[in-house]
Every structure is written in C-alpha cells, then in structure tokens.
Design a protein around this motif. Structure first.
Motif, PDB file in Angstrom:
ATOM      1  N   ASN A 132       0.848  -1.180   0.000  1.00 16.98           N
ATOM      2  CA  ASN A 132       0.000   0.000   0.000  1.00 16.98           C
ATOM      3  C   ASN A 132       0.892   1.241   0.000  1.00 16.98           C
ATOM      4  OD1 ASN A 132      -2.197   1.632   0.121  1.00 16.98           O
ATOM      5  ND2 ASN A 132      -2.609   1.262   2.283  1.00 16.98           N
ATOM      6  N   ARG A 133       1.447   1.571  -1.151  1.00 18.04           N
ATOM      7  CA  ARG A 133       2.371   2.702  -1.276  1.00 18.04           C
ATOM      8  C   ARG A 133       1.636   3.919  -1.801  1.00 18.04           C
ATOM      9  NH1 ARG A 133       8.206   1.299  -2.348  1.00 18.04           N
ATOM     10  NH2 ARG A 133       8.455  -0.691  -1.330  1.00 18.04           N
ATOM     11  N   ASN A 134       2.120   5.081  -1.427  1.00 18.09           N
ATOM     12  CA  ASN A 134       1.513   6.338  -1.802  1.00 18.09           C
ATOM     13  C   ASN A 134       2.530   7.146  -2.617  1.00 18.09           C
ATOM     14  OD1 ASN A 134       0.317   8.819  -1.936  1.00 18.09           O
ATOM     15  ND2 ASN A 134      -0.110   8.960   0.257  1.00 18.09           N
ATOM     16  N   LEU A 135       2.189   7.553  -3.833  1.00 17.74           N
ATOM     17  CA  LEU A 135       3.101   8.269  -4.707  1.00 17.74           C
ATOM     18  C   LEU A 135       3.539   9.596  -4.082  1.00 17.74           C
ATOM     19  CD1 LEU A 135       4.581   8.636  -7.415  1.00 17.74           C
ATOM     20  CD2 LEU A 135       2.494   9.656  -8.312  1.00 17.74           C
ATOM     21  N   GLY A 136       2.616  10.347  -3.537  1.00 11.82           N
ATOM     22  CA  GLY A 136       2.968  11.628  -2.931  1.00 11.82           C
ATOM     23  C   GLY A 136       3.926  11.484  -1.770  1.00 11.82           C
ATOM     24  N   GLN A 137       3.710  10.455  -0.957  1.00 13.83           N
ATOM     25  CA  GLN A 137       4.594  10.240   0.183  1.00 13.83           C
ATOM     26  C   GLN A 137       5.982   9.804  -0.282  1.00 13.83           C
ATOM     27  OE1 GLN A 137       3.367   7.260   2.971  1.00 13.83           O
ATOM     28  NE2 GLN A 137       4.656   8.095   4.582  1.00 13.83           N
ATOM     29  N   ASP A 138       6.051   8.935  -1.288  1.00 10.66           N
ATOM     30  CA  ASP A 138       7.355   8.508  -1.793  1.00 10.66           C
ATOM     31  C   ASP A 138       8.125   9.679  -2.389  1.00 10.66           C
ATOM     32  OD1 ASP A 138       6.876   5.946  -0.971  1.00 10.66           O
ATOM     33  OD2 ASP A 138       6.415   5.150  -2.960  1.00 10.66           O
ATOM     34  N   ILE A 139       7.446  10.546  -3.120  1.00 12.42           N
ATOM     35  CA  ILE A 139       8.106  11.725  -3.687  1.00 12.42           C
ATOM     36  C   ILE A 139       8.547  12.667  -2.566  1.00 12.42           C
ATOM     37  CG2 ILE A 139       7.700  13.815  -5.043  1.00 12.42           C
ATOM     38  CD1 ILE A 139       6.001  12.110  -6.930  1.00 12.42           C
ATOM     39  N   GLY A 140       7.706  12.869  -1.573  1.00 10.99           N
ATOM     40  CA  GLY A 140       8.055  13.755  -0.460  1.00 10.99           C
ATOM     41  C   GLY A 140       9.234  13.253   0.356  1.00 10.99           C
ATOM     42  N   VAL A 141       9.232  11.961   0.657  1.00 17.11           N
ATOM     43  CA  VAL A 141      10.340  11.384   1.422  1.00 17.11           C
ATOM     44  C   VAL A 141      11.625  11.441   0.604  1.00 17.11           C
ATOM     45  CG1 VAL A 141      11.221   9.220   2.388  1.00 17.11           C
ATOM     46  CG2 VAL A 141       8.893   9.943   2.874  1.00 17.11           C
ATOM     47  N   GLY A 142      11.536  11.118  -0.677  1.00 13.63           N
ATOM     48  CA  GLY A 142      12.714  11.198  -1.531  1.00 13.63           C
ATOM     49  C   GLY A 142      13.246  12.613  -1.638  1.00 13.63           C
ATOM     50  N   ALA A 143      12.337  13.585  -1.752  1.00 17.38           N
ATOM     51  CA  ALA A 143      12.746  14.987  -1.848  1.00 17.38           C
ATOM     52  C   ALA A 143      13.437  15.443  -0.562  1.00 17.38           C
ATOM     53  CB  ALA A 143      11.533  15.868  -2.140  1.00 17.38           C
ATOM     54  N   ALA A 144      12.880  15.073   0.566  1.00 18.26           N
ATOM     55  CA  ALA A 144      13.487  15.454   1.847  1.00 18.26           C
ATOM     56  C   ALA A 144      14.871  14.824   2.010  1.00 18.26           C
ATOM     57  CB  ALA A 144      12.576  15.050   2.997  1.00 18.26           C
ATOM     58  N   ALA A 145      14.974  13.543   1.684  1.00 18.03           N
ATOM     59  CA  ALA A 145      16.268  12.861   1.810  1.00 18.03           C
ATOM     60  C   ALA A 145      17.292  13.434   0.834  1.00 18.03           C
ATOM     61  CB  ALA A 145      16.096  11.363   1.581  1.00 18.03           C
ATOM     62  N   GLY A 146      16.870  13.748  -0.382  1.00 14.98           N
ATOM     63  CA  GLY A 146      17.776  14.355  -1.348  1.00 14.98           C
ATOM     64  C   GLY A 146      18.236  15.731  -0.901  1.00 14.98           C
ATOM     65  N   GLY A 147      17.336  16.521  -0.343  1.00 17.07           N
ATOM     66  CA  GLY A 147      17.691  17.844   0.148  1.00 17.07           C
ATOM     67  C   GLY A 147      18.677  17.792   1.305  1.00 17.07           C
ATOM     68  N   VAL A 148      18.431  16.896   2.242  1.00 14.71           N
ATOM     69  CA  VAL A 148      19.330  16.765   3.392  1.00 14.71           C
ATOM     70  C   VAL A 148      20.693  16.241   2.950  1.00 14.71           C
ATOM     71  CG1 VAL A 148      19.706  15.478   5.526  1.00 14.71           C
ATOM     72  CG2 VAL A 148      17.491  16.507   5.077  1.00 14.71           C
ATOM     73  N   THR A 149      20.701  15.239   2.095  1.00 17.60           N
ATOM     74  CA  THR A 149      21.972  14.682   1.627  1.00 17.60           C
ATOM     75  C   THR A 149      22.757  15.715   0.824  1.00 17.60           C
ATOM     76  OG1 THR A 149      20.944  12.508   1.528  1.00 17.60           O
ATOM     77  CG2 THR A 149      23.026  12.769   0.385  1.00 17.60           C
ATOM     78  N   GLY A 150      22.085  16.468  -0.016  1.00 19.06           N
ATOM     79  CA  GLY A 150      22.758  17.522  -0.768  1.00 19.06           C
ATOM     80  C   GLY A 150      23.321  18.599   0.132  1.00 19.06           C
ATOM     81  N   ALA A 151      22.595  18.945   1.198  1.00 19.28           N
ATOM     82  CA  ALA A 151      23.087  19.954   2.136  1.00 19.28           C
ATOM     83  C   ALA A 151      24.323  19.459   2.874  1.00 19.28           C
ATOM     84  CB  ALA A 151      21.992  20.320   3.129  1.00 19.28           C
ATOM     85  N   VAL A 152      24.349  18.164   3.173  1.00 17.14           N
ATOM     86  CA  VAL A 152      25.506  17.609   3.876  1.00 17.14           C
ATOM     87  C   VAL A 152      26.700  17.478   2.936  1.00 17.14           C
ATOM     88  CG1 VAL A 152      26.377  15.526   4.997  1.00 17.14           C
ATOM     89  CG2 VAL A 152      24.140  16.424   5.612  1.00 17.14           C
ATOM     90  N   THR A 153      26.478  16.985   1.734  1.00 15.56           N
ATOM     91  CA  THR A 153      27.605  16.713   0.840  1.00 15.56           C
ATOM     92  C   THR A 153      28.105  17.952   0.109  1.00 15.56           C
ATOM     93  OG1 THR A 153      26.118  16.082  -0.964  1.00 15.56           O
ATOM     94  CG2 THR A 153      26.943  14.318   0.460  1.00 15.56           C
ATOM     95  N   ARG A 154      27.223  18.891  -0.200  1.00 17.24           N
ATOM     96  CA  ARG A 154      27.644  20.034  -1.003  1.00 17.24           C
ATOM     97  C   ARG A 154      27.468  21.374  -0.298  1.00 17.24           C
ATOM     98  NH1 ARG A 154      25.886  20.447  -6.667  1.00 17.24           N
ATOM     99  NH2 ARG A 154      23.846  20.854  -5.823  1.00 17.24           N
TER     100      ARG A 154
END
Length: 132
Positions: free
Chosen positions: A84-106
């Motif tokens: 039972n996956r939700n597209l909006g939640q997957d995009i939101g979680v991915g966006a948050a993780a990408g933002g945090v990882t980018g802030a840490v690495t770059r």
C-alpha cells in the motif's frame, strides 16, 4: 576469596556478554528485504535527473538518489501492508532525503536541485515497485 573470584570471573563475564550482544544478528527495524534494489533505483534516477538538469557530478547525484532510495524503503517498511504505497509520500520522502543529503555533501549550493533529484528517485522507486 570473594575478591579473587570477582577479579577472575567478572572481566570474562563482561566480555562474553558484550560479545553475545554484538554478535547476535538482528533484523532491520523498518526496511524490507529489497533495500539494495531501492538504493540502486534511487541512485540511477538521481544520476539521470542530474544529467537532465546539467548540474552536479555523477557521483554526488548517485549518492543523493541512493539516500533517497534508502529513505523511501525505510518509510515503506513501516507500513502494515508494504504494498500500500503512496506516490505523494514517496516523492516527499525522496525529496526530503535528497535535500538533506545535498546539504551535507555540497553545503547548500543547489538545494532546489537536490530536492528535485531526491523527488525523482522517490517517484522512480514508486513506479517500479508498483509495477511488479
């Protein structure tokens, strides 16, 4: 006599208990069995998204996408019904993780691009997982 027993057995008992605790295999708390697939899908989506935008290195985009894939996998592992996956939640979680990882690495050079790369990874994982 009591002091001799404490000095003899207590260190070995402590070492045995620590070894027993650290060597016991444990199941991950919130991830399903296909975490490596999600990390790979996320890394590939991050590289493709970064190439389309023309920003960032291939390695950095792969790291952001892989982190987003691991985060999406972790969130979907906490569901009662993992199908039972939700597209909006997957995009939101991915966006948050990408933002945090980018802030840490770059160091916040292109925060919006980092969020876009993570969102693309979350969307790719959702699409590929629901297809199967």
């Amino acid at each position: 006599m009591n002091r001799i027993l404490k000095r003899t057995f207590l260190p070995s008992l402590l070492a045995a208990s620590l070894a027993g605790v650290t060597l016991v295999p444990a199941k991950p708390a919130a991830a399903d069995d296909r975490i490596l697939e999600d990390v790979g899908i996320g890394a590939a989506a991050g590289v493709v998204s970064g190439a389309i935008r023309g920003r960032g290195s291939v390695l950095n985009n792969a790291v952001k996408g892989g982190a987003a894939g691991a985060a999406v996998n972790g969130v979907n592992g906490t569901r009662r019904n993992p199908r039972n996956r939700n597209l909006g939640q997957d995009i939101g979680v991915g966006a948050a993780a990408g933002g945090v990882t980018g802030a840490v690495t770059r160091g916040r050079k292109d925060t919006l691009g980092d969020v876009v790369d993570g969102a693309a990874a979350g969307a790719a994982i959702h699409i590929l997982r629901n297809r199967k």
